[in-house]
Design an enzyme around this catalytic site. Sequence first.
Site, mmCIF file in Angstrom:
data_model
loop_
_atom_site.group_PDB
_atom_site.id
_atom_site.type_symbol
_atom_site.label_atom_id
_atom_site.label_comp_id
_atom_site.label_asym_id
_atom_site.label_seq_id
_atom_site.Cartn_x
_atom_site.Cartn_y
_atom_site.Cartn_z
ATOM 1 N N LYS A 86 0.850 -1.192 0.000
ATOM 2 C CA LYS A 86 0.000 0.000 0.000
ATOM 3 C C LYS A 86 0.885 1.240 0.000
ATOM 4 C CE LYS A 86 -4.245 1.756 2.109
ATOM 5 N NZ LYS A 86 -5.293 1.516 3.114
ATOM 6 N N GLU A 125 -20.061 -5.894 9.347
ATOM 7 C CA GLU A 125 -21.065 -5.132 10.094
ATOM 8 C C GLU A 125 -22.111 -6.024 10.739
ATOM 9 O OE1 GLU A 125 -19.300 -2.500 6.927
ATOM 10 O OE2 GLU A 125 -20.145 -4.534 6.946
ATOM 11 N N ARG A 158 -26.024 -2.452 6.273
ATOM 12 C CA ARG A 158 -25.601 -3.821 5.984
ATOM 13 C C ARG A 158 -25.941 -4.791 7.109
ATOM 14 N NH1 ARG A 158 -19.734 -3.717 3.331
ATOM 15 N NH2 ARG A 158 -20.688 -5.470 2.258
#
Length: 537
Positions: A279, A366, A394
């Site tokens: 990253k 979630e 969600r």
Amino acid sequence: MQDSNPHHGPSYHLLGQADRPETLRKLRADQLPELATEVRRCLIETLGRVGGHFGGNLGAVELTIGVHYTFDTPQDRVIWDVGHQAYPHKILTGRRRSLDTIRQLDGLAPFPCRAESEYDPFGAGHSSTSISAAAGIAAAARNGNRPRKVIAIIGDGGLTGGMAYEALNHIGALGLDVLVIFNDNDMSISENVGGFRDNVARLLQDLPAGGPTRSLDESDFRRPPPPDASAASPRGFFESLGVAYSGPIDGHDFSTLLPALDAARQRSGPQLLHVITVKGKGFSPAEAAPITYHAVAGFDPVTGAPPPARPQRQPTYTQVFSDWVCRAAAKDPRLLAITPAMREGSGLVEFQQQFPERYFDVGIAEQHAVTFGAGMATEGARPVVAIYSTFLQRAYDQLIHDVALQNLPVLFALDRGGLVGGDGATHHGAFDLAFLRAIPNLVIMAPADEEECQRLLSTGLQHDGPSAVRYPRGLGPGADLSGDDTPLPIGKARVCRQGKGRRQPRVALLSFGPMLAVALEAGDILDADVVDMRFVK
């Protein structure tokens, strides 16, 4: 031909002639590293000016080039999970000249968007959906006898979401022709979490010197798993689901990446290619601080220094919550804090530092976060689920079935209620008031200012049932914050302006949440009563 667009600084040699897949595929393989350098430079120069998601995009440059170079896109379908890493994809599919409009009104969407390009076969913005979408596309293609390759690109953060495993299980069972590219940079928005992540980390530690770069052979695609592939290993795990595993390989080395992609292209059936990336690759400040550079508001493209901070007289609502939850935890040992992979965004950094044993990052999960909190509440804890409004969508069934119907004392701190700006439609907290009001036993609160926010959070924490406090992104009106956390009586509003009654008919304005300042201005014009309702339900 060279690109001399003045908005992009120095001209681009290869990118000027290869910013669509059909022209990209005309390049020689030995030209691709130079193209990757130019794509990175485009990202650094453009996002340094206008901001946007950054670190994940830098890490996906070679992978994006390799996929479009190897596969016949858009005939072959490429589905990006979330889309934090899809800017190079936009650059290479004809949208480079519009990149400086990203996340702006009438500009490029911040995530893949079907209405924007034929190269975006499936829209995204939330995590862990790519493999399910790829499975559906592959099943429809098989049903219609339309031969095409379907590629889902998902990060290790996305693989903390249960939906990804449901889809993997299904593509294995159906034998669908889906290639899952596991883009593994050991990061979500912040550090990745979970047992699968820990297992992959051990695998990478055990690789021989020289890292993950190696050539693939037939054994990489062998099914069932070879004898040395234990069920606990990534190979054994995926192949136990009927998905052929290959890798891990270096996602920044074209000499390894291209043969691996080509080998995957020539095979059919469910398969997963494990690619290791970094990253922030190619920009040292982002490599050194991947959390800081996940998304940026702009920076110096040479030093990485952010723009000067604007003077801020008052805290954001997120900071108000952050301060409150630390104070409340110091007073109440029952308080436990839960986040679905949004530690920084939801304001739990200080809480984790002060109360590490009472902090739980469950990953991008979630549904699990909500039921996890429900389980805590059955044992006398007071869980606080810090979650963006858009992400609570969600976990709607868990909110109803596991929390509300059992009347459990779980407090939901709903950040980013309302419109959120640059992240666009997928992230607006536009539906929470509607979908929450339908749920029995749930108390819903909307503070008008920062002081009321902390007091309503205390109200929810003390309430013997489920509750939600909804607050917007950004700054409030600047109310006095003396640390008054006294709970407020549930259901009781406050009159903020009393009309003199000279106008007929008499008007009353009922204000919910941060619209109070606007309501008071209108009240002065109309000589109206103005009531801060505080409670939506």
